[in-house]
Design an enzyme around this catalytic site. Sequence first.
Site, short mmCIF file in Angstrom:
data_model
loop_
_atom_site.label_atom_id
_atom_site.label_comp_id
_atom_site.label_asym_id
_atom_site.label_seq_id
_atom_site.Cartn_x
_atom_site.Cartn_y
_atom_site.Cartn_z
N SER A 141 18.70 23.04 26.33
CA SER A 141 18.95 21.70 25.78
C SER A 141 19.63 20.77 26.79
O SER A 141 20.42 21.23 27.62
CB SER A 141 19.85 21.82 24.56
OG SER A 141 20.40 20.57 24.21
N TYR A 165 16.77 14.61 26.07
CA TYR A 165 17.03 13.40 25.28
C TYR A 165 16.97 12.26 26.28
O TYR A 165 17.67 12.31 27.29
CB TYR A 165 18.43 13.45 24.66
CG TYR A 165 18.56 14.37 23.48
CD1 TYR A 165 17.76 14.19 22.36
CD2 TYR A 165 19.49 15.39 23.47
CE1 TYR A 165 17.88 15.04 21.27
CE2 TYR A 165 19.62 16.23 22.37
CZ TYR A 165 18.81 16.05 21.29
OH TYR A 165 18.93 16.88 20.20
N THR A 191 12.58 15.27 22.94
CA THR A 191 12.90 15.23 21.50
C THR A 191 12.91 13.79 21.02
O THR A 191 13.58 12.94 21.61
CB THR A 191 14.27 15.91 21.25
OG1 THR A 191 14.17 17.27 21.68
CG2 THR A 191 14.66 15.87 19.78
N LYS A 281 8.75 16.89 20.81
CA LYS A 281 9.35 17.64 19.68
C LYS A 281 9.94 16.68 18.65
O LYS A 281 10.68 15.76 19.01
CB LYS A 281 10.44 18.55 20.23
CG LYS A 281 11.28 19.26 19.18
CD LYS A 281 12.20 20.27 19.85
CE LYS A 281 13.08 20.99 18.87
NZ LYS A 281 14.24 20.20 18.45
N HIS A 305 13.90 19.13 13.06
CA HIS A 305 15.14 19.38 13.78
C HIS A 305 16.05 20.32 12.99
O HIS A 305 17.27 20.15 12.96
CB HIS A 305 15.84 18.03 14.05
CG HIS A 305 16.68 17.98 15.29
ND1 HIS A 305 16.37 17.20 16.37
CD2 HIS A 305 17.83 18.61 15.64
CE1 HIS A 305 17.29 17.35 17.31
NE2 HIS A 305 18.18 18.20 16.89
C1 LIG Z 1 23.20 24.40 16.51
C2 LIG Z 1 21.93 23.67 16.81
C3 LIG Z 1 21.87 22.81 17.90
C4 LIG Z 1 20.68 22.13 18.19
N1 LIG Z 1 20.63 21.34 19.30
C5 LIG Z 1 19.44 20.76 19.65
C6 LIG Z 1 19.33 20.02 20.85
O1 LIG Z 1 20.27 19.90 21.62
N2 LIG Z 1 18.12 19.46 21.13
C7 LIG Z 1 17.03 19.58 20.30
O2 LIG Z 1 15.96 19.04 20.59
N3 LIG Z 1 17.12 20.29 19.17
C8 LIG Z 1 18.28 20.88 18.83
N4 LIG Z 1 18.36 21.63 17.67
C9 LIG Z 1 17.16 21.82 16.85
C10 LIG Z 1 16.37 23.05 17.31
O3 LIG Z 1 15.79 22.85 18.57
C11 LIG Z 1 15.25 23.39 16.31
O4 LIG Z 1 14.45 22.25 16.10
C12 LIG Z 1 15.81 23.89 14.98
O5 LIG Z 1 16.93 24.72 15.18
C13 LIG Z 1 14.75 24.65 14.22
O6 LIG Z 1 15.22 25.04 12.97
P1 LIG Z 1 15.84 26.50 12.66
O7 LIG Z 1 17.24 26.47 13.19
O8 LIG Z 1 15.81 26.59 11.18
O9 LIG Z 1 14.99 27.52 13.37
C14 LIG Z 1 19.54 22.30 17.37
C15 LIG Z 1 19.62 23.17 16.28
C16 LIG Z 1 20.78 23.86 16.01
C17 LIG Z 1 20.82 24.82 14.83
#
Ligand SMILES: Cc1cc2nc3c(=O)[nH]c(=O)nc-3n(C[C@H](O)[C@H](O)[C@H](O)COP(=O)(O)O)c2cc1C
Length: 408
Positions: A141, A165, A191, A281, A305
């Site tokens: 990330s 981002y 994203t 994404k 997300h």
């Molecule tokens: C703690 C956490 C931090 C996340 N940080 C980012 C991020 O920095 N960038 C991003 O594109 N998505 C981020 N996401 C979303 C994830 O990439 C992903 O879309 C999401 O976790 C999918 O759902 P799931 O947790 O139910 O598998 C984050 C998700 C979580 C749980």
Amino acid sequence: MDADTAVQRRLPRWSELAPLLRMRSLSTDPVARRLARAHTIGDLEAIARRRAPRAVFDYVAGAAEGEVSLERARDAYRRVEFQPHALHDVSTIDASTRILGRPSSLPLVLAPTGFTRMMQHEGEPAVARAARAAGIPYALSTMGTTSPEDVAAAAPGGEHWFQLYLWRDRAASEQLVDSARAAGFDTLVLTVDTPVPGSRLRDIRNGLTIPPTLTARTVADMARHPAWWVNLLTTRPLEFAALTSFDGTVAELVATMFDPALTMADLQWLRREWAGTLVVKGVLSVDDACRVADAGADAVVLSNHGGRQLDRAPSPLELLPEVVAAVGDRVEVFIDTGITNGGDIAAAVGMGATAALVGRAYLYGLMAGGQRGVEHSVDILAAELVRTMQLVGARSLQELHGRVRLRG
Ligand SMILES: Cc1cc2nc3c(=O)[nH]c(=O)nc-3n(C[C@H](O)[C@H](O)[C@H](O)COP(=O)(O)O)c2cc1C
């Protein structure tokens, strides 16, 4: 005569008792012992909940507003109905595939998650090594707590993607892209579902800051989660590889990074700037998937997300067949949000996804046992996927196609 008096009783012989008394060999390694008790992602979640401070666990588990997006996404997977074929030889199963032109041992990608070293001190390097060991991609990330160079050095030869981002400060974004390129990352994941931060009420109520600040409440928490605090305080300070000197709340940081003025022109600009593979994404409509494909992306991720942005957003699984029908011949279609079981991955692939991303599923593993915990998460998902394929009668991922429908 009652039944008991009709039965002839005797004393058991020692030779009969001994095998029953054989003790399971207990590991002296506490991580191994902990992970051996986890048979599902839910079991890992329960361990993660016990080991991490409440605010950290909530940061991972929580979603935006009423958390309806996440609940509905999970519910869509519960509504899956497989159409099994019996009397097929399923003694050998091949769950491997190609993702963006490269071989992958599973249709699975470890999703980008911010602040990963806060969840557990081994952080992104542990996730990258676990992904490499499993032969699947990992997306680092922009809000990672390890730099692209350090991730590349931790898991050389791994399939690393970089999630971007596009900040308001475009020069800073370009620098970030350059550092990922220099570290050998050749796949960018842009994203696009973050014009503004979603309202994560758990974080607001918990007063979560990164790094966590020492307040009366956090000091009290130390007594309950000593290992987590010792690890936090005795390892490299938590900082964002992309933004090294920020000490505000999560909400403040995110507001600095996200750009509400982002448009399709920015995606077109990035497409011109970035010669490598480009994934977008956070797509949640057929129309957007078409526009993103027109702009020259190589793949889209249907994602809300993890329910952390727009609440009451569409459920990616419900949208999947239409999107695949519209753009599946031009771009690869990935999916995420709410995946907690390898059977969920089988369903997504059966409905046309090339691969699924998981976030929380591997973070819970990380929190339960560092790198070995992430490996355990992937092993659980892989075993569930393979078993589901065998029970459905599908020897390959292609044979899952058309074997899934969503009930009512
Ligand atoms: C703690 C956490 C931090 C996340 N940080 C980012 C991020 O920095 N960038 C991003 O594109 N998505 C981020 N996401 C979303 C994830 O990439 C992903 O879309 C999401 O976790 C999918 O759902 P799931 O947790 O139910 O598998 C984050 C998700 C979580 C749980």
